[in-house]
Design an enzyme around this catalytic site. Structure first.
Site, PDB file in Angstrom:
ATOM      1  CB  SER A   5      -0.908  -0.078   1.235  1.00  0.00           C
ATOM      2  OG  SER A   5      -1.995   0.751   1.090  1.00  0.00           O
TER       3      SER A   5
ATOM      4  CG  ASP B  84      -3.249  -4.239  -4.292  1.00  0.00           C
ATOM      5  OD1 ASP B  84      -3.198  -4.444  -5.521  1.00  0.00           O
ATOM      6  OD2 ASP B  84      -4.290  -3.927  -3.687  1.00  0.00           O
TER       7      ASP B  84
ATOM      8  CB  THR C  55     -10.179  -7.273  -0.865  1.00  0.00           C
ATOM      9  OG1 THR C  55      -9.901  -7.658   0.482  1.00  0.00           O
ATOM     10  CG2 THR C  55     -11.489  -7.898  -1.305  1.00  0.00           C
ATOM     11  CG  HIS C  56      -5.369  -2.883  -0.562  1.00  0.00           C
ATOM     12  ND1 HIS C  56      -4.249  -2.743  -1.355  1.00  0.00           N
ATOM     13  CD2 HIS C  56      -5.127  -2.165   0.568  1.00  0.00           C
ATOM     14  CE1 HIS C  56      -3.373  -1.963  -0.724  1.00  0.00           C
ATOM     15  NE2 HIS C  56      -3.894  -1.608   0.436  1.00  0.00           N
ATOM     16  N   PRO C  57      -6.966  -5.458   1.605  1.00  0.00           N
ATOM     17  CG  PRO C  57      -8.737  -4.698   2.909  1.00  0.00           C
ATOM     18  CD  PRO C  57      -8.311  -4.892   1.499  1.00  0.00           C
TER      19      PRO C  57
END
Lengths: 75, 1291
Positions: free
Chosen positions: B1119, B1146, B1265-1267
């Site tokens: 991130s 990501d 997903t991202h998390p």
């Protein structure tokens, strides 16, 4: 032939190895050594000889002669 | 997340019965051990669709099937769903083998308690009209009786549906009733009374009888062996039960008690009885988990009858039943057994007589249990399915304790015993029943003892005289610079013998010899034998009082000494002083004597348990047998040289002295006292070319520790060990130091002519070193308390019989009668000697020594193998040799070498269970040895113990904080840093709570297991210090996720929230590599936040260079951390350093964000959730967020309010800086990981990096997903790719 309370007491005492006079009608029979195997054995005998229809759970739920009498058709 | 759409489910706490199961699962979340399963064989046509409908209806009726269980800060909770679709697999065509394989595979799958459903069905059609119905249910929601309710109801519903009728209304009770019932009991006076009963009954904390001889942690699987008691035996069993006014389960329990008592060599036996626990309770109508295991304590006395034992069982069970609601786990906790991970019961006898006479619309069904739940040790499951096939008996064993053959043997013996008991008068003493099968009995008494060998009737000394006549000029003896030929030795001994004869020495008399090791000692001993007398060796180093006692007790005709003052003056024994004695007037030839093999050859005193030494009289035939066997087994030649170093008062010296002289080899005599000096011995062996010698194991350990020992490898041929148990570690050390030298382990008491068993050590072997097989004309018996032979594997007392038995103790008829008893297995009139040693047969006829029957080492009721502790001590660096013993109820370790005692203790605490860690470790320069070279345990100094717990101040802030958490969770005060959790009343459930609190407070990953291993605040603090960075530093800029390790470090940079804790999972997957996190400034204090990403990145580059001054560097960022990592990489390159890895998880460049609106302050909470791997869903407030984190067990849940409020500032600051940041170009390749699930920010693309990267962008898509990238399953993939890349770079 219908069961009588006295017959119930005699049979219970027999399977517990006790004297019928020592088995009170209103006490929890577990304290006298009644267990699931003995209930099954009694039930087997009563079904065979007295056309009893009660189930295992019925007897095990309230293990006392007084409570059993109506379930076993003993007046 | 789909569960949320359903109606809000009911939430209930667990019952105590369920909690036990929940905890067992929590200990090992992936274990399938809590699976229970059974298979019903249905003979008849079945409609699979109707069957599925029946299952659906029963699932709707049985609440227990519709729960899942979640852990919460208040403890585990069961969530009851309104509707659960029963998982059902139907195979319309399958072979029975395919079905079995499917079931086996399914049984190995663990349930996810938090997800549910906690049951599974399968239906196989294995024949035209034959079906198998399989069901697997987690034990937390169902027990054996519950199964019977479910099966009966399913049959009932199916039958009605098949007839086109509506089934009779449901009759099941609810889970809420179970919970209420449980709570009512636990607050009732009966609960307190039951607790008092069990505490009183087991207040002495008896040791659980273990058939395997030890305990083990539960395994994930179990071994099962199934047998059926024949219908005939079943009938006889029921008949016997009737005659004894008992039930057949009572009789089987009594049989198992008898078997267990004999097989574990004890009379006090505690069996575990699983009980359905529903008598007189609403639970009779509730399918669920109610059963309990209760301890039945019995005394199995070999003199009592089986009828009496059965009566004991009947009355015992009656008593148990009165207190049957009290939980087994609670009993163990009350007794303080929980903290010691100690069992209360041995084998479980699980009788399941539940009514299974069901049919499915007329098709009869037969139930077969596939798993009855976890097996701690051994469980005997007995089913009466009333189907005319007799009783089915399953022996389930923990594979950590039993192998297939061992389990089978236990079952066969049990069935044999039941068969015997049902066919024998129940009023006969129990002693008439062996536990061994007839075949086993024959094996251990006859087959293993086939040692008969006809030998000529000779004496100890006769073969020596023949040898002297045959090789007069060969070297017989070497001492210092003296060497004697056989002729010279023989002549000197003959002359002295004739002198002794003149003083009354003849067959049947005793002559004492007290001469230090020398030529004269050998001459004197030989002379006594030649005179026909028995020699009595008196160690010149013994105290005068003891020497005087022995002279008075043995009444020798005279005593030979080297000088006048050697013996006490006032004993009245005539003394022959060799110094100045002239025997030249006597003839040099062999003297005449009327010696037979039955005459005594020597008398050796051993210590007596009463404190009075006792003289063991050994006849010539016994020692002659021993030496003839030894020659046949090891074949000494005239080239051999045997070292004589054992003091003559120790019987090992007998073969050292006389074996070589019988075989024409040479005797090399060591200096007096030289046997305690390893360096001297090594030199002597090498310089004198000694081929054969003996060591007591503890001395061998010392010898091997000497650097000179290895120099003996070229000359030594064989080494014998005896006198103590030989530790395997010593045997291994021997094989390493002296690779081509044979090592033989011998065993025997003085009472049986030195040695009666022998075993050749193989360097490839493991486990305890056996003492081996019997020597010629020798029989070994391992007998139980009823003097019945123990089968292989079963411990008992070792008895010896045969040619080598001593005549007995000199002048001690009562002792002789007690120790030398009639041999019931040998010819009439023969004797056997009771050793007092505990032993067992191996399957192939060797004996293993297990310890003493009288001085067993026990601590707090636990049997401790000191050898294991010694091995652990000896395995530590800087420990040369070690021993352990129990002193004032505390275990003490002694070590030699350079190790620091405190460090040794701490190291052991990491390897051994607490009760096996010495309370003190004492470092010594050398071990004290007794005169015969054995380790002298009594001469070891007493340790000094540290002060009592709680008395000392805290040694660190973490220790203090942990002590506070202990106090909080336990609700106790006055707790010190050295108080153990379980000693303070900690329960398993409280342990789970504490672990959760520790996780929150320290962000440290901790398992419940670690609390067992480190039960005090101090120990836990040490463990946390070793495992994770200190909490004070957990918010620092550099977070060492793993500071030690091999190779270049990996630097991982924080996401928007500023914390790098989220990389702990990644670090864990990069085993062995150093990993450092970089975290935002301002998390702790009032530091100013950075103004630009470049400023922040410059700061990080500087911090990175403090850890690793120069490249190549390896950087990872998720991130915002990816953007920072890219910037740090550019900065490092611009400073002339090499960056060889840039991995972006990501992460997207700033330009992608610039046009987007800056996030609101509330997004800080989203960022916190994201750092923990969660998307934000319904959480509105800070409390909501913390609750989610806590429920997930996230360390972030422990963040203080202060830190959280800082994060609230840090997140928007990053968002702002991102949008202002300008990237420069990174020269190299990028490894990219994309969270490929659809996302709201669908404009994000890694291609946006193109202008800022000169090399390739290698991408891996992950379906998340991202998390979710930081979740375990995706981290596995990320770590695998990273590891592969790192390995390339390493190379």
């Amino acid at each position: 032939m219908a069961l009588t309370v006295e017959q119930i007491r005699t049979d219970v005492a027999d399977c517990l190895g006790e004297d019928p006079a020592d088995i009170p009608a209103d006490e929890n029979l577990v304290d006298y050594g009644l267990d699931s195997v003995r209930i099954m054995a009694l039930l087997e005998r009563w079904r065979r000889e007295h056309e009893v229809t009660a189930g295992f759970a019925d007897l095990a739920e309230q293990p006392a002669i007084e409570a059993w009498a109506p379930l076993l058709g003993a007046a | 997340m789909t569960a949320a759409v359903e109606a809000i489910p009911a939430v209930l706490p667990l019952t105590a019965a369920q909690s036990g199961m929940w905890f067992a699962q929590a200990l090992d979340p992936l274990s399938p051990a809590q699976n229970t399963a059974e298979c019903l064989e249905i003979d008849g046509p079945l409609d699979a669709a109707l069957f599925a409908e029946a299952l659906r209806r029963v699932t709707a009726e049985a609440e227990a099937l519709r729960v899942r269980v979640e852990d919460t800060p208040d403890g585990p909770r069961q969530h009851l769903a309104d509707h659960v679709e029963p998982p059902l697999t139907v195979r319309e065509r399958a072979t029975p083998a395919e079905a079995e394989a499917w079931m086996r595979a399914d049984l190995a799958e663990p349930f996810d308690l938090a997800a549910g459903p906690l049951f599974r069905h399968a239906l196989f059609r294995v024949g035209t009209d034959r079906w198998l119905w399989y069901q697997r249910i987690h034990h937390l929601v169902m027990d054996g009786y519950g199964y019977s309710l479910l099966v009966r109801r399913t049959a009932e519903v199916y039958t009605a549906l098949a007839r086109g009728e509506e089934p009779a209304p449901r009759s099941f009770g609810t889970l809420a009733e179970l919970v209420e019932d449980d709570a009512a009991y636990r607050s009732s006076p009966a609960f307190a009374a039951d607790r008092a009963h069990w505490s009183e009954r087991f207040g002495d904390r008896p040791e659980a009888p273990r058939l395997a001889g030890r305990g083990a942690l539960p395994s994930r699987t179990f071994l099962r062996r199934t047998a059926h008691l024949s219908p005939e035996t079943t009938e006889r069993l029921k008949d016997l039960a009737g005659r004894l006014r008992a039930t057949w389960p009572d009789v089987l329990i009594a049989a198992q008690a008898l078997y267990t008592a004999r097989a574990t060599a004890r009379t006090d036996v505690v069996l575990g009885l699983p009980m359905m626990g529903r008598m007189g309770s609403v639970a009779l109508r509730v399918p669920g988990m109610v059963m309990n295991v209760l301890p039945l304590r019995l005394t199995v006395d070999p003199g009592a009858t089986f009828a009496e034992l059965v009566r004991q069982v009947v009355l015992g069970i009656r008593e148990v039943r009165r207190h049957q609601r009290y939980r087994y786990e609670d009993i163990r906790r009350d007794l303080g057994l929980l903290g010691e991970s100690r069992a209360l019961v041995g084998p479980l006898v699980n009788v399941m007589p539940f009514d299974y006479g069901v049919d499915f619309a007329g098709a009869p069904a037969r139930a077969r249990n596939l798993s009855a739940g976890p097996v701690d040790d051994l469980t005997v499951n007995i089913y009466d399915r009333a189907d005319g096939r007799g009783l089915r008996i399953d022996h389930d064993g923990n594979p950590a304790l039993y192998e297939g053959t061992g389990l089978a043997a236990h079952q066969e013996r049990f069935l044999h015993l039941v068969d015997r008991l049902t066919g024998t008068d129940p009023h006969a003493p129990l002693a008439v029943h062996p536990v061994a099968t007839p075949a086993e009995r024959d094996l251990v008494t006859e087959e293993f003892n086939r040692t008969g060998r006809a030998l000529p009737p000779t004496t100890l000394v006769g073969p020596i005289e023949s040898r002297a006549a045959r090789t007069p000029d060969a070297t017989a003896l070497v001492f210092r610079d003296t060497a004697l030929t056989y002729a010279e030795l023989n002549a000197r001994a003959n002359r002295l013998a004739r002198h002794l004869q003149s003083l009354g020495a003849r067959p049947g008399t005793v002559v004492a010899v007290s001469v230090p090791r020398s030529v004269e000692l050998v001459v004197a001993l030989l002379a006594v034998l030649k005179a026909g007398a028995a020699y009595l060796p008196l160690d010149p180093e013994y105290p005068a009082q003891r020497l005087a006692y022995m002279l008075g007790d043995a009444a020798p005709v005279c005593a030979v000494t080297d000088r006048a003052d050697r013996l006490p003056a006032d004993t009245g024994t005539e003394v022959v002083v060799l110094d100045g004695l002239d025997t030249s007037g006597y003839a040099w030839t062999d003297p005449a004597r009327a010696l037979t093999p039955a005459h005594p050859a020597y008398v050796i005193y051993t210590s007596g348990s009463t404190g009075r030494p006792k003289g063991v009289v050994v006849p010539h035939r016994a020692i002659d047998n021993r030496l003839r066997w030894m020659q046949a087994e090891y074949g000494l030649t005239p080239d051999d040289r045997v070292l004589q170093k054992t003091p003559s008062s120790f019987d090992v010296s007998v073969w050292e002295f006389f074996w070589p002289l019988r075989e024409g080899a040479a005797l090399v005599v060591a200096e007096p006292g030289g046997h305690k000096d390893p360096a001297y011995l090594a030199r002597l062996i090498r310089e004198r070319a000694v081929t054969t010698c003996h060591f007591v194991p503890s001395m061998l350990q010392v010898f091997l520790g000497a650097p000179e020992a290895a120099g003996c490898a070229d000359v030594l041929r064989r080494v014998f060990c005896s006198g103590e148990a030989l530790p395997r570690e010593t045997a291994h050390a021997f094989a390493r130091a002296l690779p081509d030298v044979e090592l033989h382990n011998l065993y025997g008491p003085t009472e049986a002519a030195v040695d009666v068993t022998y075993h050749a050590c193989d360097p490839a072997d493991a486990g305890p070193v056996p003492i081996g097989r019997p020597v010629w004309n020798t029989r070994l018996y391992v007998l139980d308390a009823a003097l019945q032979p123990c089968p292989p594997g079963v411990p008992g007392e070792l008895y010896l019989a045969g040619a080598q038995l001593a005549d007995g103790y000199l002048g001690r008829p009562e002792l002789n009668a007690a120790r030398f008893v009639a041999d019931p297995f040998g010819p009439a009139g023969t004797r056997m000697y009771r050793t007092g040693d505990l032993a067992r047969w191996t399957a192939d006829g060797e004996v293993e020594y297990l310890g003493r029957t009288d001085h067993q080492v026990k601590l707090r009721g636990q049997r401790i193998e000191l050898g294991e502790i010694e091995a652990a001590l000896a395995a530590l660096p800087e420990v040369d040799a070690a021993c352990a013993l129990v002193r004032e109820d505390r275990l003490v370790g002694y070590v030699t070498g350079g190790a620091d005692p405190a460090g040794v203790r701490a190291a052991l605490a990491r390897e051994l269970p607490e009760h096996m860690v010495p309370a003190a470790v004492v470092a010594l320069d050398a071990f004290p040895l007794s005169p015969n070279g054995k380790l002298d345990r009594r001469a070891l100094p007493a340790p000094v113990f540290a002060g009592a717990s709680g008395a000392r101040p805290f040694s660190s802030a973490r220790e203090e904080a942990l002590t506070g958490l202990f106090a909080e969770v336990l609700g106790a005060e006055g707790i010190g840093p050295d108080d153990a959790f379980f000693d303070l009343g900690g329960t398993s459930l409280l342990a789970v709570r504490l672990v959760g609190r520790v996780r929150e407070a320290f962000g440290a990953e901790l398992t419940i297991g670690s609390l067992f291993e480190a039960p005090t605040p101090a120990a836990l603090a040490a463990r946390l210090d070793a495992a994770a960075p200190a909490s004070d530093d957990a918010l620092g800029v550099v977070l060492p996720l793993r500071a030690d390790g091999e190779g270049l470090p990996l630097f991982v940079i924080h996401p928007a929230g500023g914390l790098a804790w989220c990389y702990a999972g990644l670090a864990a997957r990069l085993a062995g590599r150093p990993v450092y996190g970089l975290q935002a400034r301002g998390l702790t204090g009032d530091e100013e936040l950075p103004r630009t990403l470049r400023e922040e990145a410059e700061d990080y580059a500087a911090r990175i260079r403090e850890v690793q001054p120069h490249g190549p560097y390896r950087l990872v960022g998720w991130s915002v951390g990816g953007v920072l990592a890219h910037t740090v990489a550019v900065l490092l390159q611009e400073a002339g350093e090499r960056v060889e890895l840039l991995a972006l998880l990501d992460a997207f460049p700033s330009g992608q964000w610039r046009e987007r609106p800056a996030p609101e302050e509330g997004d800080a909470l989203t960022a916190v959730l994201r750092m923990a791997g969660f998307d934000r869903t319904g959480e509105r407030t800070r409390e909501d967020v913390l609750a989610t984190l806590r429920a997930a067990g996230s360390p972030l849940a422990g963040l203080t309010d202060r830190t959280l409020s800082r994060i609230v500032d840090i997140v928007p600051n990053h968002a702002r800086m991102m949008r202002a940041h300008e990237h420069r170009v990174y020269d190299g390749d990028v490894l990219f990981f994309t969270a490929a699930a659809p996302r709201a920010e669908d404009w994000l693309t890694r291609d946006a990096w193109r202008p800022y990267v000169t090399g390739r962008i290698d991408n891996l898509d992950l379906d998340c997903t991202h998390p979710q990238l930081m979740r375990d399953r995706y981290l596995d993939d990320i770590a695998a790719v990273l590891t592969a890349r790192l390995k390339e770079l390493d190379a």
